[in-house]
Design an enzyme around this catalytic site. Structure first.
Site, mmCIF file in Angstrom:
data_model
loop_
_atom_site.group_PDB
_atom_site.id
_atom_site.type_symbol
_atom_site.label_atom_id
_atom_site.label_comp_id
_atom_site.label_asym_id
_atom_site.label_seq_id
_atom_site.Cartn_x
_atom_site.Cartn_y
_atom_site.Cartn_z
ATOM 1 N N TRP A 303 4.373 12.792 8.261
ATOM 2 C CA TRP A 303 3.022 12.982 7.731
ATOM 3 C C TRP A 303 1.970 12.348 8.633
ATOM 4 O O TRP A 303 0.783 12.606 8.475
ATOM 5 C CB TRP A 303 2.923 12.379 6.320
ATOM 6 C CG TRP A 303 2.972 10.865 6.300
ATOM 7 C CD1 TRP A 303 3.890 10.070 6.926
ATOM 8 C CD2 TRP A 303 2.072 9.976 5.647
ATOM 9 N NE1 TRP A 303 3.625 8.746 6.687
ATOM 10 C CE2 TRP A 303 2.515 8.652 5.895
ATOM 11 C CE3 TRP A 303 0.943 10.165 4.856
ATOM 12 C CZ2 TRP A 303 1.858 7.531 5.402
ATOM 13 C CZ3 TRP A 303 0.298 9.034 4.357
ATOM 14 C CH2 TRP A 303 0.750 7.734 4.639
ATOM 15 N N ASP A 304 2.415 11.537 9.562
ATOM 16 C CA ASP A 304 1.501 10.906 10.511
ATOM 17 C C ASP A 304 0.535 11.935 11.096
ATOM 18 O O ASP A 304 -0.657 11.669 11.278
ATOM 19 C CB ASP A 304 2.285 10.274 11.674
ATOM 20 C CG ASP A 304 3.350 9.285 11.224
ATOM 21 O OD1 ASP A 304 3.936 9.506 10.140
ATOM 22 O OD2 ASP A 304 3.624 8.321 11.957
ATOM 23 N N GLU A 428 6.409 2.022 1.817
ATOM 24 C CA GLU A 428 7.873 2.137 1.762
ATOM 25 C C GLU A 428 8.546 0.854 1.278
ATOM 26 O O GLU A 428 9.770 0.778 1.252
ATOM 27 C CB GLU A 428 8.416 2.543 3.136
ATOM 28 C CG GLU A 428 8.002 3.950 3.503
ATOM 29 C CD GLU A 428 8.496 4.380 4.879
ATOM 30 O OE1 GLU A 428 8.942 3.517 5.647
ATOM 31 O OE2 GLU A 428 8.423 5.582 5.173
ATOM 32 N N LYS A 525 4.273 -2.420 2.503
ATOM 33 C CA LYS A 525 4.469 -2.269 3.939
ATOM 34 C C LYS A 525 3.168 -1.793 4.581
ATOM 35 O O LYS A 525 2.901 -2.070 5.732
ATOM 36 C CB LYS A 525 5.585 -1.252 4.164
ATOM 37 C CG LYS A 525 6.067 -1.112 5.588
ATOM 38 C CD LYS A 525 7.266 -0.168 5.642
ATOM 39 C CE LYS A 525 7.692 0.147 7.060
ATOM 40 N NZ LYS A 525 8.605 1.310 7.093
ATOM 41 N N GLN A 526 2.383 -1.057 3.804
ATOM 42 C CA GLN A 526 1.225 -0.382 4.394
ATOM 43 C C GLN A 526 0.280 0.098 3.312
ATOM 44 O O GLN A 526 0.625 0.111 2.137
ATOM 45 C CB GLN A 526 1.720 0.811 5.188
ATOM 46 C CG GLN A 526 2.405 1.863 4.323
ATOM 47 C CD GLN A 526 3.294 2.761 5.149
ATOM 48 O OE1 GLN A 526 4.487 2.539 5.228
ATOM 49 N NE2 GLN A 526 2.699 3.759 5.771
#
Lengths: 658, 658
Positions: A303-304, A428, A525-526
């Site tokens: 998806w980046d 994640e 994580k993000q």
């Protein structure tokens, strides 16, 4: 043009692996790492062709129905860099000096090495090289050898060599060995399992020259690789001249000028340079997480592309954006098949893939990231809004309809609204949850956009009303007491991660703690909810509360995190915080902040650094059918200037410190 | 003694694999499948030694920190059954008739086969065999060969043969090939990776005899296997006589007489027989999920032992119960190590293992089933209550302290109470949830029992108060509106499984749907909250509501489900329902209800059928320090009679229909 030169001094970490990544040359079709011409120390040479992968069956300790079947690992092809040089009977064995400079303005790499033999004979090696954007099958080098302290015979052998598997296994789930046994037949190579062909036309040299101290020997080599056995005759200097023209045009459209911080100016240019170099251009390939600069993540597309890279391309290079989106359209059949296999309607795009087939071997952080469907729909929609390219959207609209169909069958209507369960959001460190806010937001938009397109194209789809209803009824969890957006149904019930007891060397957490330990804690994580807020803003007070709650729980262990926090911090009027996030993002690979730049660039973060400037400092947002900007420049940056394209027109944005 | 004979006619499914499982002979140390002596059709011969396994590294498609490292697969050892018989130059190639009878009363198998050659020569083969309980290293056979329609030479060769790996891969996560390459040196075999030795002493025969039609040839064979190279001289008839004595004692203590249903009487006896045969007796081995009758689940020990098998042994054969519990004590070091590896205090027992090391290759349905810790503590406590064996409990109490320590560090105190997140309960169709009711119940009891033992043994453990507090503060989710016990925090929010749209052939669901599809629905593989209610009863109205909500959502795809529902249905005064569940449980393998009896018996269910009678129909419960019974006999059963042992005394229970 100082700021268009990337040199060794710009690298915070000059380990060989990082050098090879940062100075890698690529053109969207092929990429070549900047490995050592004479490998006097450990080096990881590699060249890659976008989407040229080998498959291997995924072996599961314990399997289950519907698991992804095959790994797809990008093939580490040829070592185009190394050569053998003998002075008399001696080899060059010690590197005395090196200088490496990449001319970002022209897309040409200049390397200069001074070596010595055991007995002290010294020679200089100068290499100019580029991955041609004029003819994408070409990687070209011009090499000059000069004796420094002797006259005598020099023997030179240089030939592209297939890289052999090393069999080294590293404990890092983010990397797998990329080299594989290939079938070689004359100028054709074939991957035994995936049966992908590649044709080659390579120059080689094997000569002995007699040189005086003041003389040198120069030669060029052209390496060509192509999916068809068809090669044009090319000429080094002409390709180099064309390269210059292409890059001039690229920078004209895409450069961002920053005043006030030289390092960040350099950083953003390096990032944009790599973005331009690694994007697939043929509608059949995409943009690997590591670009074409390394083997990390096996060359997979994630998806980046949609969420981190396409905004840059859509606003500055829409023709490349179109090719990247065309790739998604090309793999719609596989996505339809996958949804069917999982017993749902419509299409489910693979979390990570090259062929279009799902290759994630750990579904809780793979297939369960259903948001990929919404991300893809969002990117088509952004392209639609920014370019107005009605023809392409008409051609692609089945992507939107079928992702909407998937949501409708995967989710369900409850008393609370339309719910989506058992998914993993962008974060994640939290897996298999219900009603991830980000996922529900993207699904809501996907459903609404499908309904809108069906209306725009006057299609009488019986599902149109259902899409609209599901979108409008979408459930979002909210903690009324704390006035917080819930990342998912259970996130706020969890125990906070014990940050105080976590030693610094235990980051990234994924390499030091079992998933259960990580998942059961409040730790990210993000960016997750914050990413949703970046895309679909909420009232500022809400975003503030959420940011102040979620950001301190965020490790930024993922390279996809900082840039997003920077954009949101800008919008919240926190320029210092935004500046720090942006600075980290702009120089992430130059400083090797993630510790694994050797595996390849962090492409999404590079796209994210563009977002940090354009969405963040310049406050770009689409409102209705208009582009809006807002000056969020931090005090460290005195001027910001760039171009964007919107609905057929090019706009030059120039902000000065207020 | 009709009801002590298991014959072929008792099998609902006479496929060869099922025959081999149901008639397998075992003695807790070794087990031998009842494969064909002359394999004229597909047969799956196998002998196993309890806890004799080979390790192989688990390969993960994508690995992560703390994953289990090795598979441990029970070794499929020798084919002790097959022989070669030649009549003149001809082989026996067709089976005409067979009769197989297992004398449950004496633990002896009687097989009779009539074969013919291509030209029509007929011979009868009679085999008597048993796995000796007097000398557990021995598997003994007596074989008689009789010509039926000819006189002439018969050549007989019979020798134990190591079974070779077939390399067949089957898509079923519940089975892995059990045979492996072994190192063989004289009478010693060694597993190359796990380095486990086994010594053998085998009779063999290779002879030619001349027989008249009315004559026969008889011989015995003794196969001995042992962990030490030490074998006694044994004699067939003497061992057989000792076998009879041992089984007489077993039945005296453990038989259950049912009047009113011959089939169920047979079923329960077959079940008890297998339980007696497959239980490890040496304190170093346990009870594999499939006993010693097949290779399903790789010979692993699960919670099945504690929750399904130990009640039977504790109440009727406490010396065997003690050995099974001693095994857990013996693997405490591995459990301490595992907790440490996962960054928690105390001990975490492996979800599936032989060595004590975790071997689950899919942690969401493996390691995440933390309830194994509570199950083990519960079984020690039940043994404690029923036997009053203070010495053993004193010796074992570190198991209880360390499992309690684990809970204290894994869970956390919140406003809601002591919570335990990111676990999987018994129901494997729901994974990685928060506050699974069953898990929290078992943990609560574990913590309380640890605190109680510390007090009883006057130990000044600083954690005692914390254990007590956590136990008392344990959080249990409850839906006030529906007055339902929540299986976990999110279960009631899920969408019900679309049972109406699920074709019958799609069960068990795990073989036909992706885990995400299963997990996101309200659907159970097996008793979960209902199992907790069986162990820790709640007010009847509550159990009724929960039963009526959860049972219809339960597929009973796990063999561990029906018996528990039967017990609870009995207690709820639903004798017909209880009877159906019990009937299914009593004859599960005889009827091959799960469709995979060929992989081995479903041992837990066999123990469950004892629970169905004793906990269910006879309503046994411990109240305070007393055993209580209650007559819940269904109308189909007119009398139920059995013995239990409680605190040094034996009680004969005899219920007649009221």
């Amino acid at each position: 043009m100082k700021n268009f030169i990337l040199s060794l001094d710009d690298l915070g970490n000059q380990e060989q692996g990082n050098i090879e990544t940062l100075f890698a040359q690529a053109n969207g079709f092929l990429g070549v790492r900047a490995s050592l011409p004479i490998p006097v120390r450990a080096s990881n040479p590699g060249s890659f062709v976008n989407g040229y992968y080998e498959t291997h069956p995924i072996i599961y300790g314990e399997t289950a129905y519907g698991y992804a079947k095959n790994h797809e690992t990008i093939v580490k092809l040829f070592d185009f860099k190394s050569m053998e040089i003998k002075i008399g009977e001696e080899k060059l064995t010690k590197l005395m000096q090196q200088s490496i400079e990449c001319d970002l303005m022209n897309g040409v790499l200049h390397e200069c090495y001074e070596y010595t033999t055991v007995s002290g004979l010294q020679a200089r090696l100068e290499i100019e090289s580029f991955a041609s954007h004029a003819n994408r099958s070409v990687y070209a080098q011009k090499i000059k050898i000069s004796p420094l302290n002797f006259s005598g015979p020099i023997e030179i052998k240089k030939k592209a060599k297939l890289i052999q598997p090393t069999g080294n296994a590293e404990f890092d789930p983010r990397v797998r060995e990329a080299s594989t046994k290939l079938l070689v037949n004359a100028n054709q190579i074939v991957t035994p399992n995936s049966s992908l062909s590649l044709f080659t036309a390579f120059d080689s040299i094997d000569t002995k020259v007699q040189l005086d101290k003041n003389e040198n020997f120069e030669f060029t080599q052209i390496y060509q690789m192509a999916r068809q056995n068809h090669f044009e005759t090319v000429e080094y200097e002409q390709l180099k001249a064309e390269q210059e023209v292409i890059f001039a045009e690229f920078w004209d459209k895409s450069d961002i000028q920053i005043e006030g911080d030289e390092e960040l100016q350099k950083g953003i240019r390096v990032n944009l340079y790599h973005l331009f170099n690694s994007a697939g251009r043929d509608g059949k390939t995409n943009f690997a997480a590591k670009g074409l600069t390394g083997e990390g993540y096996e060359g997979h597309y994630f998806w980046d592309t949609e969420m981190y890279l396409l905004p840059f391309f859509i606003y500055t290079q829409p023709e490349i954006a179109k090719e990247l989106l065309s790739y998604r359209l090309s793999i719609l059949p596989q996505a339809l098949e996958r949804a069917k296999e999982l017993d749902f309607d419509g299409a489910l795009f693979a979390w990570r893939t090259q062929s279009g087939n799902e290759t994630s071997a750990y579904y809780p952080a793979g297939t369960a990231q259903l948001h990929i469907n919404g991300d893809i729909a969002y990117a088509f929609q952004l392209y639609d809004q920014v370019t107005g390219d009605e023809e392409f959207i008409a051609k692609s609209r089945e992507v939107i309809y079928n992702t909407a169909r998937f949501w409708l069958s995967y989710g369900f209507m409850s008393k609370r609204g339309f719910e989506i369960h058992e998914v993993t959001g962008p974060d994640e460190y939290t897996a298999l949850v219900n009603n991830n806010y980000y996922t529900n937001k993207m699904a809501q938009n996907n459903l609404a956009y499908a309904s809108e397109l069906a209306e725009r194209f006057s299609e009488h789809l019986y599902e149109r009303e259902n899409w609209k209803n599901a979108s409008e009824a979408m459930f979002f969890g909210y903690d009324e007491a704390r006035k917080l957006t819930k990342q998912d149904d259970s996130f706020l019930d969890k125990e906070p991660w014990p940050f105080n007891e976590t030693p610094k060397e235990n980051y990234p957490l994924l390499l030091h703690y079992h998933p259960m330990k990580i998942y059961k804690h409040q730790v990210l994580k993000q960016a997750d909810t914050i990413l949703a807020h970046m895309i679909y803003p909420e009232p500022e007070e809400q975003i503030k509360r959420d940011f102040d709650f979620y950001e301190p729980l965020t490790t930024h262990d993922s390279s996809l995190s900082r840039a997003i926090h920077g954009v949101v911090a800008s919008r919240l009027g926190r320029p210092n915080e935004a500046y720090r996030f942006f600075a980290d993002s702009a120089t992430m690979d130059l400083s090797d902040m993630q510790g694994n730049a050797a595996h390849g660039i962090h492409a999404a973060n590079m796209g994210g650094s563009w977002l940090g400037l354009v969405y963040g400092f310049a406050g770009l947002q689409i409102e209705g059918n208009e582009l809006k900007f807002k000056n969020h420049l931090p005090e460290q940056i005195t001027r910001l200037s760039f171009k964007v394209h919107f609905q057929g027109k090019s706009y030059h944005v120039d902000f000065k410190k207020q």
